[in-house]
Design a protein around this motif. Structure first.
Motif, short mmCIF file in Angstrom:
data_model
loop_
_atom_site.label_atom_id
_atom_site.label_comp_id
_atom_site.label_asym_id
_atom_site.label_seq_id
_atom_site.Cartn_x
_atom_site.Cartn_y
_atom_site.Cartn_z
N GLN A 36 -48.27 13.03 -21.44
CA GLN A 36 -47.82 13.60 -22.47
C GLN A 36 -46.37 13.31 -22.39
O GLN A 36 -45.85 13.30 -21.40
N PHE A 37 -45.64 13.30 -23.75
CA PHE A 37 -44.22 13.47 -23.82
C PHE A 37 -43.84 15.02 -23.95
O PHE A 37 -44.81 16.04 -24.43
N TYR A 38 -42.80 15.50 -23.35
CA TYR A 38 -42.48 16.78 -23.65
C TYR A 38 -41.13 17.05 -24.03
O TYR A 38 -40.21 16.02 -23.55
N LEU A 39 -40.71 18.09 -24.85
CA LEU A 39 -39.43 18.48 -25.24
C LEU A 39 -39.43 20.06 -25.00
O LEU A 39 -40.16 20.64 -25.37
N GLY A 40 -38.16 20.39 -24.63
CA GLY A 40 -37.81 21.84 -24.33
C GLY A 40 -36.58 22.29 -24.87
O GLY A 40 -35.62 21.56 -24.81
N LEU A 41 -36.37 23.39 -25.01
CA LEU A 41 -35.41 24.31 -25.50
C LEU A 41 -35.48 25.68 -24.91
O LEU A 41 -36.40 26.23 -24.84
N SER A 42 -34.13 25.80 -23.99
CA SER A 42 -34.31 27.09 -23.35
C SER A 42 -32.80 28.03 -23.46
O SER A 42 -31.74 27.63 -23.99
N TYR A 43 -33.04 29.31 -23.15
CA TYR A 43 -31.62 29.88 -22.85
C TYR A 43 -31.40 30.19 -21.45
O TYR A 43 -32.45 30.38 -20.68
N ASN A 44 -30.20 29.68 -21.17
CA ASN A 44 -30.01 29.63 -19.53
C ASN A 44 -29.17 30.92 -19.01
O ASN A 44 -28.08 31.20 -19.49
N PHE A 45 -29.94 31.73 -18.26
CA PHE A 45 -29.48 33.04 -17.55
C PHE A 45 -28.76 32.31 -16.51
O PHE A 45 -29.11 31.66 -15.72
N ILE A 46 -27.60 33.11 -16.06
CA ILE A 46 -26.79 32.90 -14.73
C ILE A 46 -27.05 34.18 -13.84
O ILE A 46 -26.78 35.29 -14.19
N LEU A 47 -27.75 34.05 -12.72
CA LEU A 47 -28.03 34.89 -11.73
C LEU A 47 -26.99 34.84 -10.66
O LEU A 47 -26.40 33.85 -10.23
N ASN A 48 -26.77 36.05 -9.90
CA ASN A 48 -25.82 36.11 -8.82
C ASN A 48 -24.26 36.04 -9.43
O ASN A 48 -23.44 35.20 -8.64
N HIS A 49 -23.80 36.80 -10.29
CA HIS A 49 -22.43 36.59 -10.73
C HIS A 49 -21.40 37.22 -9.90
O HIS A 49 -22.02 38.37 -9.11
N PRO A 50 -20.58 36.99 -9.37
CA PRO A 50 -19.43 37.45 -8.60
C PRO A 50 -18.98 38.74 -9.39
O PRO A 50 -19.05 38.70 -10.76
N GLU A 51 -18.12 39.68 -8.69
CA GLU A 51 -17.91 40.95 -9.37
C GLU A 51 -16.72 40.54 -10.32
O GLU A 51 -16.04 39.68 -10.33
N GLY A 52 -16.93 41.24 -11.76
CA GLY A 52 -16.21 40.97 -12.69
C GLY A 52 -16.69 39.67 -13.58
O GLY A 52 -16.03 39.59 -14.65
N SER A 53 -17.56 38.95 -13.32
CA SER A 53 -17.91 37.96 -14.13
C SER A 53 -19.38 38.15 -14.87
O SER A 53 -20.12 38.85 -14.43
#
Length: 222
Positions: free
Chosen positions: A32-49
């Protein structure tokens, strides 16, 4: 290198199992070929970010299907593909000479980190398909390794627009994957087991420990 050895072992073991299970006209493949679209969350932000705007991801490639049983409902999938991921936040990366510095700025118009990756998914696949049925339920879980081909940081502030190639990222990355769905449309998730930045990236004296979590849709095409 360890990942390559494990990958080769899985391939040889899978092919051996297929040879034992082969029955004339009963075995089929889901290359199979595959194609994907995602929303990227950022975990472990420093304080204030915090995240801003729409952090998105695109991926595409091909997976080789290796059946593990006569019915073809269990298989190993080994593939290769390309991906682009962007992360928007109030974290600003700037460069002076060879030195990259990081700061948190709530007045920033836009700040983006963009990565381009070569990816190698390895999946254990379960589906209730048959050789004649192309619409079926699937659950694919596994691990995905990736090598960052390039990364770029960019920010806009007032009339200033700066961008540069960021070398502070962990080049070799890997994480857990899970896909679930019916027919072409499937939910897909990726949880990184490695941090996005290497140990050189600091903000306010704190090591950046960003870890991506990507959730979206993946489309499998025969």
């Amino acid at each position: 290198m360890r990942f390559v050895i494990v990958l080769l072992f899985v391939i040889f073991q899978s092919n051996a199992q297929v040879a034992l299970d082969t029955v004339p006209n009963s075995r089929y493949f889901e290359d199979q070929f595959y194609l994907g679209l995602s929303y990227n969350f950022i975990l472990n932000h420093p304080e204030g970010s915090n995240q801003r705007n729409l952090s998105y991801g695109l991926q595409g490639g091909i997976i080789k299907d290796i059946p593990l049983n006569r019915k073809g409902t269990k298989a190993i999938g080994i593939g290769a593909g390309l991906a682009l991921n962007s992360y928007y936040s109030n974290l600003v990366a700037d460069i002076s000479g060879d030195d990259i510095t990081y700061s948190i700025n709530d007045d920033i118009t836009r700040s983006k980190l963009e990565t381009h990756l070569l990816e190698f998914p390895l999946e254990f696949r379960w589906r209730n398909s048959t050789a004649e049925e192309y619409k079926f339920w699937r659950i694919y879980g596994g691990i995905k390794a990736a090598y960052i081909l390039g990364a770029r940081s960019k920010y806009d502030l007032d009339d200033v627009n700066e961008g540069f190639n960021n070398t502070d990222l962990t080049k070799f990355q890997y994480g857990l994957t899970l896909s679930f769905g019916y027919n072409t449309f499937n939910l897909h998730a990726y949880y990184a087991l490695t941090e996005l930045f290497n140990g050189n990236a600091l903000v306010n004296g704190e090591t950046l420990q960003y870890r991506p979590l990507r959730i979206g849709l993946i489309f499998y095409i025969l």
